[in-house]
Design an enzyme around this catalytic site. Sequence first.
Site, PDB file in Angstrom:
ATOM      1  N   TYR A  76       0.818  -1.221   0.000  1.00 26.13           N
ATOM      2  CA  TYR A  76       0.000   0.000   0.000  1.00 26.13           C
ATOM      3  C   TYR A  76       0.851   1.270   0.000  1.00 26.13           C
ATOM      4  O   TYR A  76       0.480   2.275  -0.612  1.00 26.13           O
ATOM      5  CB  TYR A  76      -1.010  -0.013   1.165  1.00 26.13           C
ATOM      6  CG  TYR A  76      -2.191  -0.864   0.795  1.00 26.13           C
ATOM      7  CD1 TYR A  76      -3.194  -0.361  -0.023  1.00 26.13           C
ATOM      8  CD2 TYR A  76      -2.273  -2.194   1.174  1.00 26.13           C
ATOM      9  CE1 TYR A  76      -4.256  -1.143  -0.428  1.00 26.13           C
ATOM     10  CE2 TYR A  76      -3.328  -2.992   0.776  1.00 26.13           C
ATOM     11  CZ  TYR A  76      -4.309  -2.455  -0.026  1.00 26.13           C
ATOM     12  OH  TYR A  76      -5.353  -3.236  -0.457  1.00 26.13           O
ATOM     13  N   ARG A  79       1.661   1.797  -3.516  1.00 21.62           N
ATOM     14  CA  ARG A  79       0.518   2.325  -4.276  1.00 21.62           C
ATOM     15  C   ARG A  79       0.260   3.793  -3.943  1.00 21.62           C
ATOM     16  O   ARG A  79      -0.125   4.578  -4.807  1.00 21.62           O
ATOM     17  CB  ARG A  79      -0.732   1.467  -4.016  1.00 21.62           C
ATOM     18  CG  ARG A  79      -0.577   0.096  -4.668  1.00 21.62           C
ATOM     19  CD  ARG A  79      -1.805  -0.756  -4.487  1.00 21.62           C
ATOM     20  NE  ARG A  79      -2.991  -0.112  -5.025  1.00 21.62           N
ATOM     21  CZ  ARG A  79      -4.228  -0.465  -4.718  1.00 21.62           C
ATOM     22  NH1 ARG A  79      -4.432  -1.459  -3.893  1.00 21.62           N
ATOM     23  NH2 ARG A  79      -5.257   0.168  -5.241  1.00 21.62           N
ATOM     24  N   HIS A 130     -14.646   2.196  -2.495  1.00 19.73           N
ATOM     25  CA  HIS A 130     -13.653   1.384  -1.774  1.00 19.73           C
ATOM     26  C   HIS A 130     -12.715   2.226  -0.914  1.00 19.73           C
ATOM     27  O   HIS A 130     -11.630   1.769  -0.556  1.00 19.73           O
ATOM     28  CB  HIS A 130     -12.868   0.520  -2.772  1.00 19.73           C
ATOM     29  CG  HIS A 130     -13.734  -0.461  -3.509  1.00 19.73           C
ATOM     30  ND1 HIS A 130     -13.330  -1.153  -4.620  1.00 19.73           N
ATOM     31  CD2 HIS A 130     -15.018  -0.866  -3.271  1.00 19.73           C
ATOM     32  CE1 HIS A 130     -14.322  -1.942  -5.042  1.00 19.73           C
ATOM     33  NE2 HIS A 130     -15.351  -1.778  -4.238  1.00 19.73           N
ATOM     34  N   CYS A 138      -7.583   2.658  12.137  1.00 18.98           N
ATOM     35  CA  CYS A 138      -7.028   1.720  13.115  1.00 18.98           C
ATOM     36  C   CYS A 138      -7.481   0.311  12.738  1.00 18.98           C
ATOM     37  O   CYS A 138      -8.641   0.103  12.368  1.00 18.98           O
ATOM     38  CB  CYS A 138      -7.531   2.080  14.515  1.00 18.98           C
ATOM     39  SG  CYS A 138      -6.925   0.935  15.777  1.00 18.98           S
ATOM     40  N   CYS A 143     -12.130   0.382  17.597  1.00 18.01           N
ATOM     41  CA  CYS A 143     -11.551   1.689  17.917  1.00 18.01           C
ATOM     42  C   CYS A 143     -12.220   2.834  17.137  1.00 18.01           C
ATOM     43  O   CYS A 143     -12.693   3.797  17.704  1.00 18.01           O
ATOM     44  CB  CYS A 143     -10.046   1.668  17.657  1.00 18.01           C
ATOM     45  SG  CYS A 143      -9.273   3.287  17.726  1.00 18.01           S
ATOM     46  N   CYS A 192      -2.035   3.093  16.318  1.00 17.31           N
ATOM     47  CA  CYS A 192      -3.137   4.051  16.372  1.00 17.31           C
ATOM     48  C   CYS A 192      -2.905   5.054  17.512  1.00 17.31           C
ATOM     49  O   CYS A 192      -2.637   4.635  18.646  1.00 17.31           O
ATOM     50  CB  CYS A 192      -4.428   3.276  16.606  1.00 17.31           C
ATOM     51  SG  CYS A 192      -5.823   4.311  17.030  1.00 17.31           S
ATOM     52  N   CYS A 195      -6.301   4.417  20.351  1.00 16.53           N
ATOM     53  CA  CYS A 195      -6.359   3.281  21.284  1.00 16.53           C
ATOM     54  C   CYS A 195      -4.964   2.812  21.681  1.00 16.53           C
ATOM     55  O   CYS A 195      -4.810   2.059  22.627  1.00 16.53           O
ATOM     56  CB  CYS A 195      -7.167   2.131  20.682  1.00 16.53           C
ATOM     57  SG  CYS A 195      -6.339   1.273  19.324  1.00 16.53           S
TER      58      CYS A 195
HETATM   59  N1  APR Z   1      -9.363   2.192 -20.743  1.00 11.99           N
HETATM   60  C1  APR Z   1     -10.508   1.498 -20.512  1.00 11.99           C
HETATM   61  N2  APR Z   1     -10.542   0.306 -19.907  1.00 11.99           N
HETATM   62  C2  APR Z   1      -9.380  -0.231 -19.521  1.00 11.99           C
HETATM   63  C3  APR Z   1      -8.131   0.412 -19.739  1.00 11.99           C
HETATM   64  C4  APR Z   1      -8.158   1.669 -20.383  1.00 11.99           C
HETATM   65  N3  APR Z   1      -7.034   2.342 -20.638  1.00 11.99           N
HETATM   66  N4  APR Z   1      -7.152  -0.381 -19.247  1.00 11.99           N
HETATM   67  C5  APR Z   1      -7.751  -1.462 -18.735  1.00 11.99           C
HETATM   68  N5  APR Z   1      -9.089  -1.385 -18.899  1.00 11.99           N
HETATM   69  C6  APR Z   1     -10.131  -2.304 -18.412  1.00 11.99           C
HETATM   70  C7  APR Z   1      -9.758  -3.777 -18.458  1.00 11.99           C
HETATM   71  O1  APR Z   1     -10.165  -4.345 -19.698  1.00 11.99           O
HETATM   72  C8  APR Z   1     -10.572  -4.336 -17.289  1.00 11.99           C
HETATM   73  O2  APR Z   1     -11.874  -4.736 -17.718  1.00 11.99           O
HETATM   74  O3  APR Z   1     -10.314  -1.998 -17.058  1.00 11.99           O
HETATM   75  C9  APR Z   1     -10.740  -3.141 -16.349  1.00 11.99           C
HETATM   76  C10 APR Z   1      -9.932  -3.231 -15.078  1.00 11.99           C
HETATM   77  O4  APR Z   1     -10.428  -4.280 -14.291  1.00 11.99           O
HETATM   78  P1  APR Z   1      -9.820  -4.637 -12.864  1.00 11.99           P
HETATM   79  O5  APR Z   1      -8.347  -4.663 -12.945  1.00 11.99           O
HETATM   80  O6  APR Z   1     -10.525  -5.863 -12.401  1.00 11.99           O
HETATM   81  O7  APR Z   1     -10.202  -3.364 -11.971  1.00 11.99           O
HETATM   82  P2  APR Z   1     -11.562  -3.032 -11.231  1.00 11.99           P
HETATM   83  O8  APR Z   1     -12.744  -3.497 -12.016  1.00 11.99           O
HETATM   84  O9  APR Z   1     -11.484  -1.611 -10.867  1.00 11.99           O
HETATM   85  O10 APR Z   1     -11.436  -3.923  -9.931  1.00 11.99           O
HETATM   86  C11 APR Z   1     -12.435  -3.817  -8.951  1.00 11.99           C
HETATM   87  O11 APR Z   1     -11.205  -5.151  -7.398  1.00 11.99           O
HETATM   88  O12 APR Z   1      -9.115  -5.654  -6.583  1.00 11.99           O
HETATM   89  C12 APR Z   1     -10.285  -5.002  -6.334  1.00 11.99           C
HETATM   90  O13 APR Z   1     -10.700  -3.261  -4.840  1.00 11.99           O
HETATM   91  C13 APR Z   1     -10.080  -3.540  -6.079  1.00 11.99           C
HETATM   92  O14 APR Z   1     -11.411  -1.669  -6.759  1.00 11.99           O
HETATM   93  C14 APR Z   1     -10.828  -2.875  -7.202  1.00 11.99           C
HETATM   94  C15 APR Z   1     -11.863  -3.920  -7.573  1.00 11.99           C
END
Ligand code: APR
Length: 307
Positions: A76, A79, A130, A138, A143, A192, A195
């Site tokens: 994280y 990210r 999300h 925490c 908490c 945290c 707590c």
């Molecule tokens: N433009 C449009 N679509 C795109 C592009 C782009 N440049 N690049 C990728 N994609 C599409 C892919 O084809 C795919 O269908 O975006 C989608 C991404 O899918 P995921 O990676 O599964 O992402 P998401 O749907 O946001 O995932 C949902 O899963 O892991 C959890 O919490 C996390 O919020 C996330 C959730």
Amino acid sequence: MKATLAIPKNYNNVAAFHEKLAASKRILAVCGAGLSAASGLPTFRGAGGLWRNYDATELATPGAFRQDPVLVWLFYAYRRHMALKAKPNAGHHALAALAKKMPEFLCLSQNVDNLHPRANHPDDQLKLLHGSLFDIKCFNKSCGWIEHHNYADPFCPALVAASEDVEPGKALPLLDPKQKLAKIPESELPKCPSCKTGLQRPGVVWFGEQLDEQMLRDIDAWIDRHVVDMVLVIGTSSVVYPAAGYAEKARTEGHTSVVTVNLDAATPENLYQLEDEDFAFAGDAVVLLPQLLEPVIGPANGDGTYE
Ligand code: APR
């Protein structure tokens, strides 16, 4: 027997879409990681979904954090670092511009990267399903401590490896699964301040966790208030609920157009599910959204913004 695919003939017709857009007052968008792909942030289920050989979705659970909080925090912290370096793209800006032109546009996003708010998307027309990488909570459920807008990078001194900047073309050592992770004692992760016992954790919704109940009630109330003319399903694989269910939830049969904007939108199995009033545009959201929404938001500035 070979199934006959009844694909609506106008499914990728921009002019037909613009006609529907002109008649639309209430629009819902459901966004996913594909929207931020053009900002350089990897999606979860496509190429780049692995992080040090770990499936990114396996690190996003309370169990993974309980087992190895240092590993999950490194993921994280990385990210957060990447999201801070990224910039909102023309797709985020187009959606923010639509919100400003259309009071009855509501954007639901699964993205935790903060790029919608940074594109100045009005807060009251944005629901971050999300959570956010920049909220810290925490880990101790009882908490309730939470800190918003924490942009510290590195998040804490122990996680500095996640915030290293390397020369272009070179890989970050942290991302190379062949390089062993330096031992970071759990005691160096921040606790945290309320707590004093629970570890601090990212304020995102992990698999197996509930989304914010008030937010879900607000979204349902918005959908139920009047008919929804159009649902834009942007850059999401639509496999994670409740996000994946909103297009059908908001659909009034024979009226609501579900509009898929996705690199994969032209695959036969996606097209097979289209109703007559639906659209599917295959391509990059960063290119398609400004084009599709232009009749309402006008042309973008050279840098993709609208202000
Ligand atoms: N433009 C449009 N679509 C795109 C592009 C782009 N440049 N690049 C990728 N994609 C599409 C892919 O084809 C795919 O269908 O975006 C989608 C991404 O899918 P995921 O990676 O599964 O992402 P998401 O749907 O946001 O995932 C949902 O899963 O892991 C959890 O919490 C996390 O919020 C996330 C959730």
